[in-house]
Design a protein around this motif. Structure first.
Motif, short mmCIF file in Angstrom:
data_model
loop_
_atom_site.label_atom_id
_atom_site.label_comp_id
_atom_site.label_asym_id
_atom_site.label_seq_id
_atom_site.Cartn_x
_atom_site.Cartn_y
_atom_site.Cartn_z
N LEU A 1 0.83 -1.20 0.00
CA LEU A 1 0.00 0.00 0.00
C LEU A 1 0.87 1.26 0.00
O LEU A 1 0.60 2.22 -0.74
N TYR A 2 1.92 1.26 0.82
CA TYR A 2 2.78 2.44 0.89
C TYR A 2 3.53 2.64 -0.43
O TYR A 2 3.65 3.78 -0.91
N ARG A 3 4.00 1.57 -1.03
CA ARG A 3 4.70 1.69 -2.30
C ARG A 3 3.76 2.17 -3.41
O ARG A 3 4.17 2.90 -4.31
N MET A 4 2.49 1.78 -3.35
CA MET A 4 1.54 2.26 -4.33
C MET A 4 1.35 3.77 -4.24
O MET A 4 1.04 4.43 -5.23
N LEU A 5 1.56 4.30 -3.05
CA LEU A 5 1.43 5.75 -2.85
C LEU A 5 2.71 6.50 -3.19
O LEU A 5 2.65 7.68 -3.56
N THR A 6 3.86 5.84 -3.08
CA THR A 6 5.12 6.59 -3.10
C THR A 6 6.09 6.20 -4.21
O THR A 6 7.00 6.99 -4.50
N ASP B 1 -8.65 2.42 -4.23
CA ASP B 1 -8.40 3.82 -3.87
C ASP B 1 -6.92 4.16 -3.86
O ASP B 1 -6.54 5.33 -3.97
N TYR B 2 -6.07 3.15 -3.71
CA TYR B 2 -4.62 3.35 -3.70
C TYR B 2 -4.03 3.35 -5.11
O TYR B 2 -2.88 3.74 -5.29
N LEU B 3 -4.79 2.88 -6.08
CA LEU B 3 -4.25 2.76 -7.43
C LEU B 3 -3.95 4.12 -8.05
O LEU B 3 -4.77 5.04 -7.95
N PRO B 4 -2.81 4.26 -8.72
CA PRO B 4 -2.60 5.46 -9.52
C PRO B 4 -3.69 5.57 -10.60
O PRO B 4 -4.17 4.54 -11.10
N LYS B 5 -4.08 6.78 -10.95
CA LYS B 5 -5.19 6.97 -11.89
C LYS B 5 -4.92 6.32 -13.24
O LYS B 5 -5.85 5.86 -13.91
#
Length: 350
Positions: A103-108, A286-290
């Motif tokens: 999850l964190y890597r998906m954000l960063t 919700d964590y997925l890049p657009k």
């Protein structure tokens, strides 16, 4: 659109022009991993791959790593919890840490990742992005950090205190040393304090506890999705009591749960209280890049796996209610596959 007898370049063009589903048939085994590597290179965008079973995820990830060669495609796996829903059983800490890391890597992650998961993992609601981002903390060697506040934060984040730190999610305090095994790291971390100054940070071996190498900084993430923040515990207790009253659960049993939560106890089955701890849970989507492209491997089998989970969730929820156990409503903790299908249908997906 059905891809039969076309080239990979044709498929790439179809995906770029598509506004809905693109069907690709005729692939099996390692061919799927090869195609995903080629698509990743051609599209230069994140890929979100959903499989039916966990075993298929591991095989697919291995094939992708093989075919990626020197490019070293950033493959990250999002696993499902290894326990049945609404069971008072503890999940493996390694699973929780791997979920947090993904999850964190998906954000960063700066480079577009390839995320691989299962239908069952996709249906489980997750820690809100805001909570995960607010918890994340950079600890830098040479800087001052409130040592006692750090220990409290580690406990709030679901780390389990042990004598020796050997597994993800463990932590131990020994004099001026804090040992912990956070997500993002292949080895546990040792933080040495002089007063409230971080004197050194080192990775160490879980096998023999010997130091391996110095590290200039460490990113501290929670070890569980059920982060217990004392500042919001009054509201959590109120939600637990309201649900207990609605289900006519004996007051002593409800107060026992409240007390364990207030004591920041990550007790077995706490995942079933996630929606009471954080009433606005997110989903993996919700964590997925657009710009991420959803890809469903073997849609029939994947949907069957999702339907099986939905049936199990309902069955276990009713059994828990019949057993007079406190538990949240299933839709507060799980998506329906129809919700996922509707989200995918909003844009191109393979």
């Amino acid at each position: 659109m059905k891809l039969l007898g076309h080239s990979i370049a044709d498929l790439v063009n179809m995906i770029r022009q598509a506004e809905g589903r693109v069907n690709c048939a005729g692939l099996s085994g390692a061919e799927q991993g090869y195609l995903l590597c080629r698509l990743y290179g051609a599209l230069n965008r994140p890929l979100f791959v959903v499989c039916a079973k966990a075993k298929e995820v591991e095989l697919l990830a291995a094939d992708i790593r093989f075919f990626s060669g020197k490019r070293d495609v950033p493959v990250i796996i999002f696993p499902s919890y290894d326990i049945l829903p609404f069971q008072p059983v503890a999940s493996r800490p390694q699973t929780a840490c791997q979920r947090i890391e993904t999850l964190y890597r998906m954000l960063t992650d700066a480079e577009p990742p390839m995320i691989i998961t299962t239908a069952t993992a996709l249906l489980q609601r997750v820690i809100p992005r805001e909570v995960l981002s607010q918890y994340a903390e950079y600890i830098v060697a040479g800087e001052e950090v409130d040592r006692e506040a750090l220990i409290l934060k580690v406990i709030q984040g679901g780390y389990q205190e042990t004598v020796l730190v050997e597994d993800p999610g463990d932590f131990a305090v020994r004099g001026s040393l804090i040992d912990l095994f956070p997500p993002l790291y292949a080895d546990p971390i040792r933080i040495e304090f002089f007063g409230d100054t971080v004197e050194s940070i080192r990775a160490f071996s879980a096998a023999d506890q010997r130091s391996l190498k110095p590290i200039s900084e460490v990113t501290l993430l929670p070890a569980a999705e059920t982060v217990l923040d004392p500042s919001g515990m009054d509201q959590v207790a109120e939600r637990v009591r309201e649900l207990g009253d609605a289900l006519v659960i004996p007051g002593l049993r409800v107060e026992e749960i409240v007390e364990r939560l207030e004591n920041m106890d990550q007790f077995p089955g706490i995942q079933g209280f996630m929606s009471l701890i954080q009433p606005e849970l997110d989903t993996l989507l919700d964590y997925l890049p657009k710009e991420a492209l959803p890809i469903v491997i073997d849609p029939g089998a994947t949907e069957d796996s999702a339907r099986d989970l939905e049936e199990t969730v309902t069955k276990n929820f009713l059994a828990a209610r019949n057993d007079n156990r406190l538990c949240a409503e299933p839709d507060a903790l799980y998506l329906a596959w129809s919700d996922v299908d509707a989200r995918f249908s909003q844009g191109a997906h393979l």
